[in-house]
Motif scaffolding. Structure first.
Motif, PDB file in Angstrom:
ATOM      1  N   LYS A  74      -1.559 -14.238  14.286  1.00 53.52           N
ATOM      2  CA  LYS A  74      -0.296 -13.778  14.856  1.00 53.52           C
ATOM      3  C   LYS A  74      -0.492 -13.064  16.182  1.00 53.52           C
ATOM      4  O   LYS A  74       0.426 -12.985  16.989  1.00 53.52           O
ATOM      5  CB  LYS A  74       0.400 -12.824  13.866  1.00 53.52           C
ATOM      6  CG  LYS A  74       1.117 -13.514  12.707  1.00 53.52           C
ATOM      7  CD  LYS A  74       2.396 -14.158  13.190  1.00 53.52           C
ATOM      8  CE  LYS A  74       3.340 -14.480  12.026  1.00 53.52           C
ATOM      9  NZ  LYS A  74       4.504 -15.256  12.525  1.00 53.52           N
ATOM     10  N   TYR A 131      -0.413 -10.000  16.647  1.00 52.28           N
ATOM     11  CA  TYR A 131       0.518  -8.877  16.760  1.00 52.28           C
ATOM     12  C   TYR A 131      -0.159  -7.642  17.354  1.00 52.28           C
ATOM     13  O   TYR A 131       0.506  -6.723  17.799  1.00 52.28           O
ATOM     14  CB  TYR A 131       1.082  -8.516  15.376  1.00 52.28           C
ATOM     15  CG  TYR A 131       2.160  -9.449  14.850  1.00 52.28           C
ATOM     16  CD1 TYR A 131       2.909 -10.256  15.702  1.00 52.28           C
ATOM     17  CD2 TYR A 131       2.440  -9.487  13.485  1.00 52.28           C
ATOM     18  CE1 TYR A 131       3.901 -11.090  15.206  1.00 52.28           C
ATOM     19  CE2 TYR A 131       3.433 -10.305  12.976  1.00 52.28           C
ATOM     20  CZ  TYR A 131       4.165 -11.106  13.841  1.00 52.28           C
ATOM     21  OH  TYR A 131       5.151 -11.917  13.339  1.00 52.28           O
ATOM     22  N   ASP A 186       5.198 -15.449   7.863  1.00 51.99           N
ATOM     23  CA  ASP A 186       6.666 -15.492   7.954  1.00 51.99           C
ATOM     24  C   ASP A 186       7.270 -15.756   6.578  1.00 51.99           C
ATOM     25  O   ASP A 186       8.210 -15.082   6.146  1.00 51.99           O
ATOM     26  CB  ASP A 186       7.120 -16.609   8.906  1.00 51.99           C
ATOM     27  CG  ASP A 186       6.613 -16.394  10.330  1.00 51.99           C
ATOM     28  OD1 ASP A 186       6.217 -15.260  10.646  1.00 51.99           O
ATOM     29  OD2 ASP A 186       6.610 -17.368  11.104  1.00 51.99           O
ATOM     30  N   VAL A 225       6.838 -12.763   4.119  1.00 48.70           N
ATOM     31  CA  VAL A 225       7.709 -11.627   4.444  1.00 48.70           C
ATOM     32  C   VAL A 225       9.140 -11.948   4.009  1.00 48.70           C
ATOM     33  O   VAL A 225       9.835 -11.115   3.418  1.00 48.70           O
ATOM     34  CB  VAL A 225       7.634 -11.298   5.951  1.00 48.70           C
ATOM     35  CG1 VAL A 225       8.778 -10.379   6.362  1.00 48.70           C
ATOM     36  CG2 VAL A 225       6.299 -10.642   6.270  1.00 48.70           C
ATOM     37  N   PRO A 284       5.770  -7.039   0.188  1.00 51.33           N
ATOM     38  CA  PRO A 284       5.758  -5.760   0.925  1.00 51.33           C
ATOM     39  C   PRO A 284       4.442  -5.501   1.650  1.00 51.33           C
ATOM     40  O   PRO A 284       3.656  -4.656   1.257  1.00 51.33           O
ATOM     41  CB  PRO A 284       6.012  -4.732  -0.181  1.00 51.33           C
ATOM     42  CG  PRO A 284       5.497  -5.378  -1.423  1.00 51.33           C
ATOM     43  CD  PRO A 284       5.565  -6.863  -1.253  1.00 51.33           C
ATOM     44  N   PHE A 285       4.202  -6.239   2.710  1.00 53.76           N
ATOM     45  CA  PHE A 285       3.007  -6.002   3.515  1.00 53.76           C
ATOM     46  C   PHE A 285       3.035  -4.590   4.097  1.00 53.76           C
ATOM     47  O   PHE A 285       4.120  -4.021   4.307  1.00 53.76           O
ATOM     48  CB  PHE A 285       2.961  -6.984   4.689  1.00 53.76           C
ATOM     49  CG  PHE A 285       2.511  -8.374   4.329  1.00 53.76           C
ATOM     50  CD1 PHE A 285       1.256  -8.590   3.785  1.00 53.76           C
ATOM     51  CD2 PHE A 285       3.332  -9.461   4.559  1.00 53.76           C
ATOM     52  CE1 PHE A 285       0.834  -9.879   3.474  1.00 53.76           C
ATOM     53  CE2 PHE A 285       2.919 -10.746   4.250  1.00 53.76           C
ATOM     54  CZ  PHE A 285       1.665 -10.967   3.709  1.00 53.76           C
ATOM     55  N   ARG A 327       3.070  -1.719   6.742  1.00 52.27           N
ATOM     56  CA  ARG A 327       3.782  -1.655   8.007  1.00 52.27           C
ATOM     57  C   ARG A 327       3.407  -0.406   8.782  1.00 52.27           C
ATOM     58  O   ARG A 327       2.950   0.575   8.226  1.00 52.27           O
ATOM     59  CB  ARG A 327       5.289  -1.690   7.772  1.00 52.27           C
ATOM     60  CG  ARG A 327       5.737  -3.088   7.403  1.00 52.27           C
ATOM     61  CD  ARG A 327       7.187  -3.209   7.058  1.00 52.27           C
ATOM     62  NE  ARG A 327       7.432  -4.568   6.583  1.00 52.27           N
ATOM     63  CZ  ARG A 327       7.809  -5.577   7.376  1.00 52.27           C
ATOM     64  NH1 ARG A 327       7.996  -5.381   8.664  1.00 52.27           N
ATOM     65  NH2 ARG A 327       7.989  -6.779   6.867  1.00 52.27           N
ATOM     66  N   GLU A 328       3.669  -0.480  10.080  1.00 53.85           N
ATOM     67  CA  GLU A 328       3.472   0.692  10.930  1.00 53.85           C
ATOM     68  C   GLU A 328       4.763   1.491  10.933  1.00 53.85           C
ATOM     69  O   GLU A 328       5.789   1.026  10.444  1.00 53.85           O
ATOM     70  CB  GLU A 328       3.114   0.228  12.343  1.00 53.85           C
ATOM     71  CG  GLU A 328       1.741  -0.449  12.375  1.00 53.85           C
ATOM     72  CD  GLU A 328       1.506  -1.247  13.644  1.00 53.85           C
ATOM     73  OE1 GLU A 328       2.446  -1.381  14.442  1.00 53.85           O
ATOM     74  OE2 GLU A 328       0.373  -1.731  13.805  1.00 53.85           O
ATOM     75  N   TYR A 329       4.717   2.673  11.571  1.00 56.66           N
ATOM     76  CA  TYR A 329       5.898   3.528  11.527  1.00 56.66           C
ATOM     77  C   TYR A 329       7.104   2.894  12.194  1.00 56.66           C
ATOM     78  O   TYR A 329       8.242   3.169  11.838  1.00 56.66           O
ATOM     79  CB  TYR A 329       5.589   4.913  12.099  1.00 56.66           C
ATOM     80  CG  TYR A 329       4.838   5.729  11.075  1.00 56.66           C
ATOM     81  CD1 TYR A 329       5.530   6.300  10.007  1.00 56.66           C
ATOM     82  CD2 TYR A 329       3.467   5.861  11.116  1.00 56.66           C
ATOM     83  CE1 TYR A 329       4.857   6.998   9.019  1.00 56.66           C
ATOM     84  CE2 TYR A 329       2.780   6.553  10.141  1.00 56.66           C
ATOM     85  CZ  TYR A 329       3.480   7.129   9.093  1.00 56.66           C
ATOM     86  OH  TYR A 329       2.820   7.798   8.114  1.00 56.66           O
ATOM     87  N   GLY A 334       8.054   0.012  11.801  1.00 57.23           N
ATOM     88  CA  GLY A 334       8.655  -0.975  10.922  1.00 57.23           C
ATOM     89  C   GLY A 334       8.068  -2.357  11.055  1.00 57.23           C
ATOM     90  O   GLY A 334       8.457  -3.275  10.346  1.00 57.23           O
ATOM     91  N   LEU A 335       7.120  -2.517  11.996  1.00 55.45           N
ATOM     92  CA  LEU A 335       6.496  -3.837  12.156  1.00 55.45           C
ATOM     93  C   LEU A 335       5.202  -3.895  11.354  1.00 55.45           C
ATOM     94  O   LEU A 335       4.691  -2.884  10.876  1.00 55.45           O
ATOM     95  CB  LEU A 335       6.248  -4.115  13.633  1.00 55.45           C
ATOM     96  CG  LEU A 335       7.527  -4.073  14.488  1.00 55.45           C
ATOM     97  CD1 LEU A 335       7.221  -4.373  15.946  1.00 55.45           C
ATOM     98  CD2 LEU A 335       8.584  -5.039  13.942  1.00 55.45           C
ATOM     99  N   LEU A 336       4.686  -5.115  11.220  1.00 58.58           N
ATOM    100  CA  LEU A 336       3.556  -5.325  10.314  1.00 58.58           C
ATOM    101  C   LEU A 336       2.254  -4.715  10.825  1.00 58.58           C
ATOM    102  O   LEU A 336       1.982  -4.743  12.029  1.00 58.58           O
ATOM    103  CB  LEU A 336       3.372  -6.825  10.083  1.00 58.58           C
ATOM    104  CG  LEU A 336       4.523  -7.456   9.288  1.00 58.58           C
ATOM    105  CD1 LEU A 336       4.577  -8.954   9.505  1.00 58.58           C
ATOM    106  CD2 LEU A 336       4.382  -7.133   7.811  1.00 58.58           C
ATOM    107  N   PRO A 369      12.238 -16.775   9.378  1.00 55.22           N
ATOM    108  CA  PRO A 369      12.092 -16.357  10.777  1.00 55.22           C
ATOM    109  C   PRO A 369      10.750 -15.657  10.977  1.00 55.22           C
ATOM    110  O   PRO A 369      10.057 -15.351  10.006  1.00 55.22           O
ATOM    111  CB  PRO A 369      13.238 -15.365  10.957  1.00 55.22           C
ATOM    112  CG  PRO A 369      13.477 -14.818   9.589  1.00 55.22           C
ATOM    113  CD  PRO A 369      13.127 -15.907   8.618  1.00 55.22           C
ATOM    114  N   ASN A 381       7.886 -10.519  12.202  1.00 49.72           N
ATOM    115  CA  ASN A 381       8.216  -9.243  12.845  1.00 49.72           C
ATOM    116  C   ASN A 381       9.645  -9.198  13.358  1.00 49.72           C
ATOM    117  O   ASN A 381      10.042  -8.230  13.994  1.00 49.72           O
ATOM    118  CB  ASN A 381       7.221  -8.951  13.970  1.00 49.72           C
ATOM    119  CG  ASN A 381       6.161  -7.960  13.510  1.00 49.72           C
ATOM    120  OD1 ASN A 381       6.274  -7.401  12.418  1.00 49.72           O
ATOM    121  ND2 ASN A 381       5.158  -7.738  14.325  1.00 49.72           N
ATOM    122  N   VAL A 404      10.982  -3.313   8.935  1.00 50.79           N
ATOM    123  CA  VAL A 404      11.295  -2.597   7.698  1.00 50.79           C
ATOM    124  C   VAL A 404      10.731  -1.192   7.852  1.00 50.79           C
ATOM    125  O   VAL A 404       9.545  -1.041   8.132  1.00 50.79           O
ATOM    126  CB  VAL A 404      10.637  -3.276   6.476  1.00 50.79           C
ATOM    127  CG1 VAL A 404      10.986  -2.540   5.200  1.00 50.79           C
ATOM    128  CG2 VAL A 404      11.043  -4.733   6.377  1.00 50.79           C
TER     129      VAL A 404
END
Lengths: 640, 269, 255
Positions: free
Chosen positions: A85, A87, A126, A129, A134-135, A137-139, A141-143, B147, B150, B154
């Motif tokens: 990804k 990210y 994708d 999720v 429930p992967f 997450r960072e503060y 809200g992203l993975l 989708p 990211n 959440v």
């Protein structure tokens, strides 16, 4: 001799899969419901395939030996799942994931398969999720991501230490949805005991209902095996006790080629063995190596001393010393062999001398205990339950253990075996990891196969099969196969010998671990090839299986599985003996560089060895699929 | 847990529920087990006892187990009256013999609930849990339709809480421990996991109603707020999720009673 | 879905019924206690209060019907759930170890039954006059209000009005140690019932969470203790002779 056509599409590496998808045949929606597909297994690969195929409109029957499709051993994967990804903006890409996986596999996998795996990795995240996995997450809200062995980027997605569980439950929920919708007919407590081949095509399976003992016949237009790996051939492993090779092995005996059985992965960070009664080895996730430092005492004399009393100068952080650029994150095969070497030198710690330290003292100093607890708390808890020791206060003791098998049934690019109509997914096939699997790649492969590969490629086969033309379960092939299984079941009960099934499993495991474990030699393998046939004969003459075939009989189930493991063990050693090189998880002491690293022989062994059953008592045939590297150069793996 | 590292040997008497089949009569049978290492797991002790029984020509004790690392949820028995035995936050397979005293009589029974009919000895049929999940414990998303991951942020606190709930291993200890054999904690965990995430919102109401109704129809008891379930849960899933389930159920009931439905609804399937 | 079906037809719905009726009944019990504590003030207070309640007429009946319905629903839902819960485990454990369930929570069915028995007796005693007939309010001399009885500033009962002597009935009733003792035991069990019930209803409505469960627990314990002490005070004070009864009333019942 089996025809091994890998069906790798032509064209540039990055276009192969996209083009293949547009070129393979499709089944029109109205016809899909006329096809029945059997899926055996409901781990990541089996559950995701069943759900997706049912969504497409195929009629799916899923079979598991467990009491529920949520129990498969995919559930135990701790660390995470890789995906390109990028990210983290740290330079990751599909190509890098492809390259890392290929190199991690010591250049013994197919370029095209591995590239496809890297491509679809992004879709998996994708999909999961969207399913509600429930992967972490960072503060914002992203993975979140973390790094794993064999990679220099952070591309591993995780759900605490329970990533496999969460991904499996995601696939299970998709499967449950399709069961409710009537798209999947679920058969729990049903163990596949034979593959039925009609006119050269896989058209059904024979199943034992584990609760009633009934031998049942099921026909379909195609059969998918997603039955996992065969690591329990070693008896002690990180596999579930129920994990077995039976489905794959019975398919092998029906003509499917078994590829590279000697590629077995020994995971470096497991809890060491304590006694003879032991049934199971427990993995401590590779993710621990992100912050933990592996060491052993420099001097033999220190090996039983309390670790805290050994001064820094007398500690050997051997992975950091030998592989400065990857350090504690060296790939699994390399880290495992390094641990073995240290213990062979007499520097192993603990009562048995088979252990090294995985130390978090520095991490706790650097990050503080709360952060360490948040990252690894559940793993530390597991360690504490098993050993009654606190890894916050003293280093963990770890030792390598059998964890994964890269070998498996041979499949082409479409994941179809050499038996038309028989598809093999996930760990049960041999395709993507070469001679060694990188961490966080098994989950990726299982879900890639099930969600994103088989739904396309199975159409290519089914389009050539007339809708509704599958044979009846009263066809002679079905009756004969069922009769055969009934007779085999009876035979186990008739032996009434003097030893338990588990006795033979333990002995088989010891033979394999000693002679075909982390390091193998011609002499050890030849020895194993004498011991295993003798063990097989003794097993069939002297095993005792109590109870009847008409009820739940766990001894009977185990007897069939161990019988198959004994036969597989022999093939495994034969494959290891024939492969005169070292690569990935297959380490032949005769073939190593002076520094102890694997010495491949690309001239002679850059190929897949696909073993073909020739009948009981006859040696199997070794077929070869050459590995053509068009886009990358096979080089010596270097993690220094 | 007892902090000891030295291997000690203990001997115990195992008092096990033996029942040949669902309709056969059952009874407790005593088996002595001597010289057991305290490092041995409880299931390994059962292995040893079973090997002894097999060699004597008796049928071994049937018990459910698989991963033996506390995650698959297969193992299921009550040890000395506690679901999964004397540990806290662990499954039966994670119980070690160091938790028992030398000479102790250890009573082992199957999980008992009408919704979990007995199969044999210590093995029960927990397919009722699968049926509850099939009623709505999922997010309806077709493979390939998702989708970018990211694109749905959440909040970390919600994701963490959802993970707390998602940790459920489906073992049935909550049912076994509850005096009413209620499955509320199991249902609550799944409803909360999906209800806490934005992805789970479209089906939130229909999910909770369908799952609760299925739970009721399967013959589980109801919750009397004693929280034995979360105390016995091998993943220590909080009964806070039961409160959440109650709230969700009430809200969904009210909403579904008054929310207008499109006249075209239900046409396309 | 039909709201009645999802409330009456489901286990959670029936628990919500128990909780909702529980709230009504707790509200009543508290109001009832506060009203009764007026016994510690001059006779005008509680007798005026009793007369005021009776003046409410139809409103009193509305309240009584709501309370009766609450009691019936509370008992109905609890009984149905209890029967279902028994059916949910037909084969009992040979050995059962309770990990953390409180004693109060495990005794709910029994405390509930005793409280019901008490409730019936209590009604028979003070509301209907079936027991201790001689000291029943209607058989005692009427009480003449000394001053006005006001509710929220509004005049409710004028001075000089002749009203039932509730105060004397209560005092005379509690002068019998057996009656008082039964009363004390019963309100003790009721408080014990509330120790779980008042806490539990927050869980059932979904308002409870670990974050404040500890505070809630303390609050409930204090509430139940106060409720018990409040109820204990009346018969206790009577038994200890701290509340003298009007001579006219005593004379009326003297044999």
């Amino acid at each position: 001799m089996a025809k091994l056509d890998s069906k790798i599409p032509a064209g540039p590496l990055a276009d192969k899969w996209r083009r293949h998808k547009t070129e393979i045949k499709l089944v029109n929606p109205a016809n899909k419901r006329k096809y029945e597909i059997i899926v055996v297994g409901a781990g990541l690969a089996g559950a995701s395939a069943s759900a997706t195929l049912a969504e497409l409109g195929y009629k799916v029957k899923n079979f598991v030996f467990h009491d529920s499709p949520r129990r498969a051993h995919s559930i135990a994967a701790q660390g995470g799942i890789n995906a390109a990804k990028n990210y983290q903006n740290d330079g990751d890409s599909v190509y890098r994931l492809f390259y890392d996986t290929l190199k991690g596999g010591d250049y013994r996998s197919r370029e095209a398969n591995v590239h496809r795996l890297a491509e679809v990795s992004v879709n998996i995240i994708d999909q999961c999720v969207a399913q509600g996995v429930p992967f972490a997450r960072e503060y914002g809200g992203l993975l979140a991501n973390r790094s794993f062995g064999g990679a220099q980027v952070s591309r591993t997605f995780y759900a605490r230490g329970q990533t496999g569980q969460q991904l499996l439950l995601g696939a299970y929920s998709a499967l449950s949805r399709m069961i409710a919708a009537g798209g999947v007919e679920m058969h729990t407590n049903s163990e596949m005991l034979d593959l039925v081949v009609v006119d050269g095509h896989a058209k059904g399976i024979i199943v034992r209902n584990l609760l009633t003992g009934e031998i049942e016949r099921y026909a379909a237009d195609a059969v998918i095996l997603a039955t996992g790996g065969y690591g329990n051939v070693f008896n002690l492993s990180t596999y579930a006790r129920g994990s077995n090779v039976t489905a794959s092995w019975r398919a092998y005996k029906r003509g499917a080629c078994f590829a590279n059985p000697c590629y077995t992965q020994i995971h470096p960070t497991c809890i060491p063995v304590t006694g003879d009664y032991q049934s199971k080895l427990t993995l401590m996730s590779e993710s621990l190596r992100n912050d933990g430092r592996i060491w052993a005492p420099k001097h033999q004399a220190d090996r039983l001393k309390p670790p805290a009393s050994i001064p820094e100068a007398d500690r050997d952080y051997y992975l950091e010393r030998m592989y400065p650029s990857f350090g504690n994150l060296a790939p699994r095969d390399i880290a495992s062999r390094a641990a073995k070497r240290v213990c062979d030198e007499g520097r192993g710690v603990g009562e048995t001398g088979l252990g090294v330290y995985l130390d978090f003292a520095d991490a706790i100093k650097r990050l503080g205990e709360p952060v360490v607890r948040e990252r690894y708390g559940n793993l530390f808890d597991i360690y504490h339950e098993i050993t009654a020791e606190s890894a916050y206060q003293q280093p963990m003791r770890i030792f390598p253990a059998v964890h994964y098998t890269m070998g498996g049934l041979w499949v082409d690019y479409n994941l179809m075996s050499n038996v038309p109509g028989l598809f093999v997914l996930g760990e049960a096939n041999f395709s993507d990891h070469g001679a060694n699997r990188l961490g966080a790649s098994a989950l990726m492969q299982g879900l890639a196969d099930g969600y994103f590969v088989i739904p396309y490629t199975i159409g290519d086969y089914l389009a050539g099969q007339k809708p509704g033309a599958r044979p009846s379960i009263d066809a002679p092939e079905f009756k004969a196969a069922a009769e055969n299984i009934r007779a085999m079941t009876e035979r186990f009960l008739q032996i009434k010998g003097k030893e338990t099934v588990s006795h033979y499993h333990k002995r088989l495991g010891k033979i394999l671990w000693e002679h075909c474990g982390m390091a193998r030699t011609r002499a050890s393998l030849e020895q194993a090839l004498k011991l295993i046939p003798a063990l097989r004969e003794e097993f069939w003459a002297n095993v005792t299986v109590p109870g009847s075939a008409a009820t739940l009989n766990q001894s009977l189930e185990q007897a069939g599985r161990v019988a198959d493991f004994i036969e597989l063990g022999e093939l495994l050693c034969l494959d290891a003996l024939t492969r005169e090189e070292s690569c990935g998880g297959h380490f032949r002491e005769e073939h190593q560089y002076p520094d102890g690293e694997c010495q491949r022989d690309d001239e002679k062994f850059a190929h897949v060895a696909a073993w073909e059953f020739q009948g009981a008592g006859k040696p199997p045939l070794r077929n070869i699929e050459p590995l053509n590297y068009e886009f990358t150069k096979m080089s010596v793996r270097n993690y220094k | 847990m007892v902090a000891e590292t030295n291997s000690n040997m203990i001997s115990i008497t195992l008092r096990v529920w033996r029942q040949a089949g669902p309709d056969a009569p059952g009874k407790f049978v005593d088996y002595p087990a001597a010289n057991l290492s305290t490092h041995m797991s409880f299931l390994e002790m059962l292995d040893v006892v079973n090997d002894g029984l097999t060699l004597k020509g008796e049928e071994p004790i049937a018990f459910a187990h698989d991963c033996r690392e506390g995650i698959c949820g297969t193992c299921s028995c009550t040890i000395n009256g506690k679901a999964h035995g004397p540990g806290h936050g662990v499954a039966t397979c994670q119980i070690y013999m160091r938790a028992f005293r030398d000479g102790e009589v250890i009573v082992v029974e199957p999980f008992r609930a009408r919704a979990f009919p007995l199969v044999k000895d210590l093995v029960v049929d927990r397919s009722a849990f699968d049926q509850i999940i099939q009623a709505g414990g999922f997010i309806s998303v077709r493979t390939g339709a998702a989708p970018d991951a990211n694109s749905i942020p959440v909040p970390k606190t919600d994701a963490d809480l959802a993970m707390d709930a998602a940790a459920c291993i489906g073992c049935g200890a909550c049912v076994a421990a509850c005096k009413n054999a209620s499955a509320m904690l199991f249902v609550a965990a799944k409803v909360s996991q999906l209800g806490l995430l934005p992805q789970g919102q479209p089906e939130r109401d229909s999910r909770v109603l369908a799952m609760v109704n299925t739970m009721d129809a399967l013959g589980f008891g109801s919750c009397t707020n004693q929280y034995e379930c979360s105390a016995a849960c091998p993943k220590t899933i909080s009964h806070d999720f039961i409160a959440r389930l109650n709230r969700d159920y009430l809200a969904a009931s009210v909403r579904s009673a008054f929310k207008p439905v499109s006249s075209a609804a239900g046409g396309s399937g | 879905m039909n709201l009645a079906v999802s409330i009456f037809g489901s286990t959670i719905g029936r628990k919500i019924i128990i909780a909702a009726t529980g709230v009504i009944l707790i509200g009543f019990a508290v109001g009832h206690l506060v009203g009764n504590l007026q016994i510690f003030e001059e006779a005008d207070r509680i007798n005026g209060y009793g007369a005021f309640l009776h003046q409410l007429g139809p409103l009193l009946w509305v309240a009584r019907i709501v309370l009766l319905a609450s009691v019936i629903l509370h008992i109905w839902a609890a009984t149905v759930l209890t029967l279902e819960n028994h059916a949910a485990r037909q084969i009992k454990y040979g050995v059962k170890h309770t990990i953390q369930a409180t004693l109060a929570s495990r005794m709910m069915r029994w405390t509930g039954v005793v409280v019901l028995a008490f409730l019936l007796y209590h009604l028979a005693h003070f509301t209907l006059g079936f027991t201790q007939v001689a000291t029943y309010k209607e058989n005692l001399p009427l009480y003449t209000m000394v001053g006005d009885y006001r509710v929220a500033g509004f005049l409710a009962v004028k001075s000089g009005t002749q009203v039932l002597d509730v105060r004397s009935m209560v005092i005379l009733g509690f002068s019998q140690p057996v009656v008082s003792l039964f009363y004390i035991v019963a309100v003790g069990l009721l408080s014990f019932h509330l120790l779980h019930g008042a806490d539990s209803l927050f869980q059932t409505f979904g308002w409870r969470s670990q974050k404040w469960a500890g505070a809630l627990r303390k609050l409930v314990i204090v509430f139940c203790a106060l409720y018990f002490l409040g109820n204990l005070a009346i018969p206790g004070a009577v038994l200890l002779g701290k509340i003298p009864v009007a001579e006219s009333a005593r004379a009326a019942v003297r044999p």
